[in-house]
Design a protein around this motif. Structure first.
Motif, PDB file in Angstrom:
ATOM      1  N   GLN A  13       6.973   2.421   3.047  1.00  0.00           N
ATOM      2  CA  GLN A  13       7.126   2.946   1.700  1.00  0.00           C
ATOM      3  C   GLN A  13       7.781   1.916   0.789  1.00  0.00           C
ATOM      4  OE1 GLN A  13       9.346   6.564   2.707  1.00  0.00           O
ATOM      5  NE2 GLN A  13       7.505   7.684   2.158  1.00  0.00           N
ATOM      6  N   GLY A  14       7.405   1.952  -0.473  1.00  0.00           N
ATOM      7  CA  GLY A  14       7.967   1.039  -1.468  1.00  0.00           C
ATOM      8  C   GLY A  14       9.308   1.498  -1.977  1.00  0.00           C
ATOM      9  N   TRP A  27       3.457  -5.170  -4.564  1.00  0.00           N
ATOM     10  CA  TRP A  27       3.791  -5.597  -3.200  1.00  0.00           C
ATOM     11  C   TRP A  27       2.811  -5.046  -2.163  1.00  0.00           C
ATOM     12  CZ3 TRP A  27       4.725  -2.502   0.951  1.00  0.00           C
ATOM     13  CH2 TRP A  27       4.926  -1.146   0.681  1.00  0.00           C
ATOM     14  N   ALA A  28       2.382  -3.791  -2.329  1.00  0.00           N
ATOM     15  CA  ALA A  28       1.513  -3.156  -1.333  1.00  0.00           C
ATOM     16  C   ALA A  28       0.147  -3.841  -1.291  1.00  0.00           C
ATOM     17  CB  ALA A  28       1.357  -1.665  -1.636  1.00  0.00           C
ATOM     18  N   GLU A  29      -0.396  -4.151  -2.452  1.00  0.00           N
ATOM     19  CA  GLU A  29      -1.688  -4.823  -2.517  1.00  0.00           C
ATOM     20  C   GLU A  29      -1.584  -6.237  -1.937  1.00  0.00           C
ATOM     21  OE1 GLU A  29      -0.203  -3.225  -5.041  1.00  0.00           O
ATOM     22  OE2 GLU A  29      -1.582  -1.581  -5.512  1.00  0.00           O
ATOM     23  N   ARG A  30      -0.476  -6.921  -2.199  1.00  0.00           N
ATOM     24  CA  ARG A  30      -0.280  -8.275  -1.663  1.00  0.00           C
ATOM     25  C   ARG A  30      -0.184  -8.250  -0.132  1.00  0.00           C
ATOM     26  NH1 ARG A  30       3.995 -11.670  -5.309  1.00  0.00           N
ATOM     27  NH2 ARG A  30       3.123 -11.201  -7.360  1.00  0.00           N
ATOM     28  N   LEU A  31       0.608  -7.322   0.388  1.00  0.00           N
ATOM     29  CA  LEU A  31       0.768  -7.239   1.838  1.00  0.00           C
ATOM     30  C   LEU A  31      -0.562  -6.894   2.509  1.00  0.00           C
ATOM     31  CD1 LEU A  31       2.558  -7.326   4.355  1.00  0.00           C
ATOM     32  CD2 LEU A  31       3.170  -4.932   3.894  1.00  0.00           C
ATOM     33  N   ALA A  32      -1.251  -5.882   1.983  1.00  0.00           N
ATOM     34  CA  ALA A  32      -2.542  -5.494   2.556  1.00  0.00           C
ATOM     35  C   ALA A  32      -3.570  -6.615   2.398  1.00  0.00           C
ATOM     36  CB  ALA A  32      -3.045  -4.208   1.905  1.00  0.00           C
ATOM     37  N   GLY A  33      -3.512  -7.341   1.304  1.00  0.00           N
ATOM     38  CA  GLY A  33      -4.418  -8.466   1.095  1.00  0.00           C
ATOM     39  C   GLY A  33      -4.207  -9.561   2.131  1.00  0.00           C
ATOM     40  N   ILE A  62       1.388   7.691  -2.253  1.00  0.00           N
ATOM     41  CA  ILE A  62       1.597   9.037  -1.727  1.00  0.00           C
ATOM     42  C   ILE A  62       2.755   9.657  -2.481  1.00  0.00           C
ATOM     43  CG2 ILE A  62       2.186  10.413   0.304  1.00  0.00           C
ATOM     44  CD1 ILE A  62       0.900   8.179   2.003  1.00  0.00           C
ATOM     45  N   GLU A  63       2.450  10.751  -3.168  1.00  0.00           N
ATOM     46  CA  GLU A  63       3.435  11.463  -3.977  1.00  0.00           C
ATOM     47  C   GLU A  63       4.191  10.517  -4.907  1.00  0.00           C
ATOM     48  OE1 GLU A  63       5.824  14.095  -1.619  1.00  0.00           O
ATOM     49  OE2 GLU A  63       4.071  15.085  -0.777  1.00  0.00           O
ATOM     50  N   GLY A  64       3.444   9.615  -5.558  1.00  0.00           N
ATOM     51  CA  GLY A  64       4.009   8.707  -6.541  1.00  0.00           C
ATOM     52  C   GLY A  64       4.709   7.484  -5.975  1.00  0.00           C
ATOM     53  N   VAL A  65       4.690   7.316  -4.644  1.00  0.00           N
ATOM     54  CA  VAL A  65       5.364   6.178  -4.008  1.00  0.00           C
ATOM     55  C   VAL A  65       4.309   5.242  -3.425  1.00  0.00           C
ATOM     56  CG1 VAL A  65       6.942   5.470  -2.164  1.00  0.00           C
ATOM     57  CG2 VAL A  65       7.389   7.571  -3.446  1.00  0.00           C
ATOM     58  N   LYS A  66       4.389   3.956  -3.822  1.00  0.00           N
ATOM     59  CA  LYS A  66       3.479   2.972  -3.226  1.00  0.00           C
ATOM     60  C   LYS A  66       3.804   2.823  -1.754  1.00  0.00           C
ATOM     61  CE  LYS A  66       1.632   0.184  -6.755  1.00  0.00           C
ATOM     62  NZ  LYS A  66       0.951  -1.054  -6.959  1.00  0.00           N
ATOM     63  N   CYS A  67       2.757   2.758  -0.933  1.00  0.00           N
ATOM     64  CA  CYS A  67       2.908   2.636   0.519  1.00  0.00           C
ATOM     65  C   CYS A  67       1.832   1.707   1.053  1.00  0.00           C
ATOM     66  CB  CYS A  67       2.721   3.989   1.203  1.00  0.00           C
ATOM     67  SG  CYS A  67       3.839   5.277   0.689  1.00  0.00           S
ATOM     68  N   VAL A  68       2.070   1.207   2.244  1.00  0.00           N
ATOM     69  CA  VAL A  68       1.029   0.546   3.022  1.00  0.00           C
ATOM     70  C   VAL A  68       0.940   1.324   4.326  1.00  0.00           C
ATOM     71  CG1 VAL A  68       0.343  -1.531   4.254  1.00  0.00           C
ATOM     72  CG2 VAL A  68       1.350  -1.718   1.985  1.00  0.00           C
ATOM     73  N   VAL A  69      -0.264   1.790   4.638  1.00  0.00           N
ATOM     74  CA  VAL A  69      -0.505   2.517   5.872  1.00  0.00           C
ATOM     75  C   VAL A  69      -1.021   1.503   6.892  1.00  0.00           C
ATOM     76  CG1 VAL A  69      -1.747   4.405   6.978  1.00  0.00           C
ATOM     77  CG2 VAL A  69      -1.083   4.598   4.566  1.00  0.00           C
ATOM     78  N   VAL A  70      -0.264   1.336   7.975  1.00  0.00           N
ATOM     79  CA  VAL A  70      -0.604   0.362   9.004  1.00  0.00           C
ATOM     80  C   VAL A  70      -0.994   1.118  10.266  1.00  0.00           C
ATOM     81  CG1 VAL A  70       0.165  -1.658  10.301  1.00  0.00           C
ATOM     82  CG2 VAL A  70       1.127  -1.200   8.032  1.00  0.00           C
ATOM     83  N   ASP A  91      12.788  -6.813   6.980  1.00  0.00           N
ATOM     84  CA  ASP A  91      13.485  -7.822   6.187  1.00  0.00           C
ATOM     85  C   ASP A  91      13.754  -7.364   4.759  1.00  0.00           C
ATOM     86  OD1 ASP A  91      13.332  -9.405   8.448  1.00  0.00           O
ATOM     87  OD2 ASP A  91      11.758 -10.721   7.653  1.00  0.00           O
ATOM     88  N   ASN A  92      12.862  -6.516   4.228  1.00  0.00           N
ATOM     89  CA  ASN A  92      13.035  -6.010   2.863  1.00  0.00           C
ATOM     90  C   ASN A  92      13.698  -4.640   2.825  1.00  0.00           C
ATOM     91  OD1 ASN A  92      11.781  -8.073   1.016  1.00  0.00           O
ATOM     92  ND2 ASN A  92      10.181  -7.837   2.563  1.00  0.00           N
ATOM     93  N   ARG A  93      14.143  -4.179   3.993  1.00  0.00           N
ATOM     94  CA  ARG A  93      14.860  -2.913   4.124  1.00  0.00           C
ATOM     95  C   ARG A  93      14.076  -1.734   3.537  1.00  0.00           C
ATOM     96  NH1 ARG A  93      19.915  -2.451   5.390  1.00  0.00           N
ATOM     97  NH2 ARG A  93      20.378  -1.015   3.712  1.00  0.00           N
ATOM     98  N   LEU A  94      12.766  -1.709   3.849  1.00  0.00           N
ATOM     99  CA  LEU A  94      11.909  -0.638   3.347  1.00  0.00           C
ATOM    100  C   LEU A  94      11.910   0.543   4.303  1.00  0.00           C
ATOM    101  CD1 LEU A  94       8.876  -2.758   2.114  1.00  0.00           C
ATOM    102  CD2 LEU A  94      10.773  -1.829   0.772  1.00  0.00           C
ATOM    103  N   GLN A  95      11.742   1.726   3.747  1.00  0.00           N
ATOM    104  CA  GLN A  95      11.662   2.937   4.559  1.00  0.00           C
ATOM    105  C   GLN A  95      10.321   2.951   5.291  1.00  0.00           C
ATOM    106  OE1 GLN A  95      12.644   6.515   2.376  1.00  0.00           O
ATOM    107  NE2 GLN A  95      14.294   5.472   1.278  1.00  0.00           N
ATOM    108  N   VAL A  96      10.367   3.277   6.583  1.00  0.00           N
ATOM    109  CA  VAL A  96       9.176   3.301   7.429  1.00  0.00           C
ATOM    110  C   VAL A  96       9.107   4.646   8.132  1.00  0.00           C
ATOM    111  CG1 VAL A  96       8.048   2.237   9.427  1.00  0.00           C
ATOM    112  CG2 VAL A  96       9.291   0.801   7.796  1.00  0.00           C
ATOM    113  N   LEU A  97       7.933   5.273   8.078  1.00  0.00           N
ATOM    114  CA  LEU A  97       7.705   6.555   8.735  1.00  0.00           C
ATOM    115  C   LEU A  97       6.512   6.443   9.667  1.00  0.00           C
ATOM    116  CD1 LEU A  97       7.874   8.820   5.565  1.00  0.00           C
ATOM    117  CD2 LEU A  97       9.677   8.511   7.247  1.00  0.00           C
ATOM    118  N   GLU A  98       6.552   7.167  10.768  1.00  0.00           N
ATOM    119  CA  GLU A  98       5.398   7.273  11.659  1.00  0.00           C
ATOM    120  C   GLU A  98       4.733   8.605  11.392  1.00  0.00           C
ATOM    121  OE1 GLU A  98       6.293   6.712  15.766  1.00  0.00           O
ATOM    122  OE2 GLU A  98       7.574   4.999  15.357  1.00  0.00           O
TER     123      GLU A  98
END
Length: 110
Positions: A13-14, A27-33, A62-70, A91-98
């Motif tokens: 999550q962003g 950031w999400a588009e860059r990472l996925a790219g 998702i619900e207004g929050v940029k995410c990358v689904v891996v 490293d960027n201290r981002l929230q991660v959910l499974e």
């Protein structure tokens, strides 16, 4: 005979662990790219090669929050790419959910 378990999906999550919106805004588009070449069957080049995101690493909102689904299958396809994405989140201290992304319900004609 049991069905093989569907690979899990990891949602990066962003939003940082302290609740701030992560920047830059793309950031999400860059990472996925950066992960776009990791695809089932490998990279396709030439006229049949399409520009787009890998199905293993997709930007979304998702619900207004940029995410990358891996997709966890990336770990088997290319462990170093998996480590890169997960280290980016750490490293960027981002929230991660499974979780598992559910398909959208069909829209009613009307």
């Amino acid at each position: 005979m049991s069905t093989p378990a569907k690979p899990r999906e990891i949602f990066i999550q962003g939003v940082t662990l302290d609740g701030r919106t992560f920047r830059p805004s793309d950031w999400a588009e860059r990472l996925a790219g950066a992960m776009s070449c990791f695809r089932p069957g490998g990279v396709v080049s030439g006229k049949s090669g399409a520009i787009g995101y890998s199905p293993y690493c997709v930007p979304t909102v998702i619900e207004g929050v940029k995410c990358v689904v891996v997709n966890e299958a990336l770990r088997e396809v290319e462990p170093m790419a998996w480590d890169f994405v997960m280290n980016f989140a750490r490293d960027n201290r981002l929230q991660v959910l499974e979780a598992c992304l559910l398909p959208e319900a069909p829209k009613k004609a009307g």
